[in-house]
Design an enzyme around this catalytic site. Sequence first.
Site, PDB file in Angstrom:
ATOM      1  CB  ALA A 266      42.306  39.896  32.387  1.00 50.03           C
ATOM      2  CD  GLU A 302      41.241  43.035  34.334  1.00 49.25           C
ATOM      3  OE1 GLU A 302      41.218  43.124  35.453  1.00 49.25           O
ATOM      4  OE2 GLU A 302      39.969  42.594  33.843  1.00 49.25           O
ATOM      5  CG  HIS A 305      39.562  46.380  38.168  1.00 49.93           C
ATOM      6  ND1 HIS A 305      38.556  46.780  38.916  1.00 49.93           N
ATOM      7  CD2 HIS A 305      39.133  45.466  37.341  1.00 49.93           C
ATOM      8  CE1 HIS A 305      37.517  46.026  38.665  1.00 49.93           C
ATOM      9  NE2 HIS A 305      37.790  45.233  37.665  1.00 49.93           N
TER      10      HIS A 305
END
Length: 902
Positions: A266, A302, A305
């Site tokens: 991803a 993700e 992040h």
Amino acid sequence: MRTETPVTVYRKDYRPYPYAIPEVSLEFDLDPDSTLVQSKLRVQRKADAAPDAPLVLDGTDLQLISLRVDGRDWPASGYTLDDETLSICGLPPEAVVEIASRCRPQANSTLMGLYVSGGNFFTQCEAEGFRRITWFADRPDVMSRYHVTLRASPDFPVLLSNGNLLDTATLPDGRQQAQWEDPFPKPCYLFALVAGRLTHRETTVRTASGRAVLLQVYSDPGSEDRTQWALESLERALRWDETRFGLELDLDRFMVVAVRDFNMGAMENKGLNIFNAAYVLADPQTATDANYEGIEAVIGHEYFHNWTGNRVTCRDWFQLSLKEGLTVFRDQEFTADMMARDLDPAAAASARAVKRIDDVVTLRAAQFPEDAGPMAHPIRPESYQEIGNFYTATVYEKGAEVIRMQHTLLGAEGFRAGMDEYFRRHDGQAVTCDDFVAAMESVYMRQHPGRDLAVFRRWYSQAGTPRVTVTLDYQPATRRCTVTLAQQCPPVGVEKRAGSDYVKQPFHIPFALGLLDPQGRAQPLRLGNGAAQDTVLLELTQARQQWVFEDIPAKPVPSLLRGFSAPVIVEYNWTDAELALLSAHDTDPFARWEAGQELATRQILGLAAQHQSGADLRVDAGFVDAWRALLTDPALDAGYRARALALPSEKTLAERMHEIDPRALAVARDFLRAALGRELADQWRNAFDANQTPGAYSPAPGPAGRRALKNQALAHLMAAEINGAQTLAQDQFAQADNMTDRLAALSALVNHGHPDVAAEALATFYAGWQDDPLVVDKWFALQATAISTDVAAVRALMAHPAFTLRNPNRARALVFQFCLNNARGMHRPDGDGYAYWAEQVLALDALNPEIAARLARALDNWSRFVPALRTPMQQALQTVRSQPGLSRNVVEIVSKALDLAA
């Protein structure tokens, strides 16, 4: 064609970019064959830049249509254009640069930049893919605010980009248009767009501060019923980051999009995360327990992040672990907390231990071999030829362990204070690993006046896995126990190039220790004036240090590296009886598991040596008794027992051999599994019966753990050819209401059942799931790793109509699984497996160099194998390196394997 000449980039050569580009406007007229991209860059020459410094922009496979500066056509004499750069000279201190260009998404098989998958448009820009979209300063320290306009025919009704949606419209010519704006500065590697015919599932939630935000998961039409778990995982990740770190979503919406063709798992593009469909789509019929856990972890990774990678990003690609190691640590903690939620304290501790064990298994199987091979590098490399090759287990998994050690040294509250300080100092900046450690150090120095993390920083600059030798001296007369730790880590990988002038320095190693008495009871230990406790944390910062513990009534059995407190190898000469005691009684669940793994490792390595010498294979009765005790211990939950009873992987075992003999390891490991199946047949059958999971499927740790133990029992019974086991497997395969049980039964039949029964089951499975690409990947992967699969069989599978090298998931399912995880089929002395590997590396390199380079890693440790395999491996590597037209990605891997062999 000729091989691209690799250029080595060094961290020491970093120089700031001479221009700031605070604002970027992009307009896309999307067409699969030829997309027009119009970019408008507001550029400002920095005060310390040379007045004549050119604006150098990166670009690959682009067609320049026009170039304008401040509204005027720029003369051809004012710029130079080559295959990789557009250099514009004579700019004023501030200017608006407008570039019109074309790219060809349909022809882009690299899956980097703008490409087409399943008739839809997607992007992948990390690390250096944005240069395939338009000319730009493609480096992470150039941060800009983006305004994006997307236009496409009605065939592409969904038009997405980063940030917040400003407006949508239908144009006079019938095309659709959407405008997006990202209010936060970001590097171009975080840019994304998606356009196509997609469906979505959504929910609106309120953040901790009360803002309403929209969460959406997009996927192909017809798959929306398989995105519920991903959406729920996204909301859990949002809540966890608010609670654990005080970090809130900063946009009005957060989007996840599933794509079939994707090089990685991803990508954390700001507000628009693009995911491999394997990490989004799930329902009980098509996804296993491991898939559910993986989806939740990657969704979390993700999302996290957004702060650790986006709001604070990397100054340069040498700092990759700044965001990846930190975010892997965060997703590991998130998964552990999710596994432990709603459980009583004992069950929660066991669930967290299971997660810690799984993470260490991954580290040892993937990263320890990397540390011991020619690609060994620190978590912050000093040089690279192709940055795509450094998305490694070292940067990610070892990087996470380095973050975890800081968490261990500071404690949970101290680490949170360090994170708060990190964001206070660097929000909105592109920074370095040193900046992160400095924030943590500010807290550590308050906790420990007069001490700092200067020695700890060596984890960022030195490669290799340290070995810690433990010596225990007990004096009965004084009831005093002296523990001595000594560390060593010889030069590895590129460090060897420096020769005798290179000297490794000691690491700062947090080493968690416990002592058990001869009955297995934990002994209270005291460091200095601290309170007595079962576990003490020793901080090893020198080559050799000692600690003395008083009032120890009997010679203890040491419980070492509790919780895997550092990514090191422990050397201590336990007796088998001591390991059995630890395996039965250690109060630290990780150390208890570790003791059993060491017992199993000794058994398998001994069996492998017997096989190599031609001797009859025999299993020690004491080991069988230790395994029986684990299998029947009612105090252990099923999930933990499943991990405790799992035999060490062949990759982990290989690291313990002086010369790796994978076929001998495979024979030994399979023999031990069958022997345990025979000796403990009644206990395995009881475990199979007792761990059925009636009722509706749930991926929660409890039922998932019971399925894991039940299916492990089935595998042992099948491997031992116990009467009735094949019927159990056939019945489970036919009656399973979830993919975990169905696939486990199919695996048992394929590896240990009658060939006709296995063939029929495989045909039935494919017939039922042939229209689901992710399930077909499972079908290919199972056959790729089957005991009976050889090169001829895998070539036959490549001829199957459902196989294609162009799809990374399909290539990974068949080619990678065979080359990396089928010891018998791959490591044939005749070299047939290595010749097959070379063919596939070259075939993939012509399509997708990043995927080819990852397959090339399969042989990078060739010089550590037994001589009979070493020569054909070397020949296969030389075949690849001699091929004209190789990508830089593959050149770097095979050259280092041949030139820097361990």
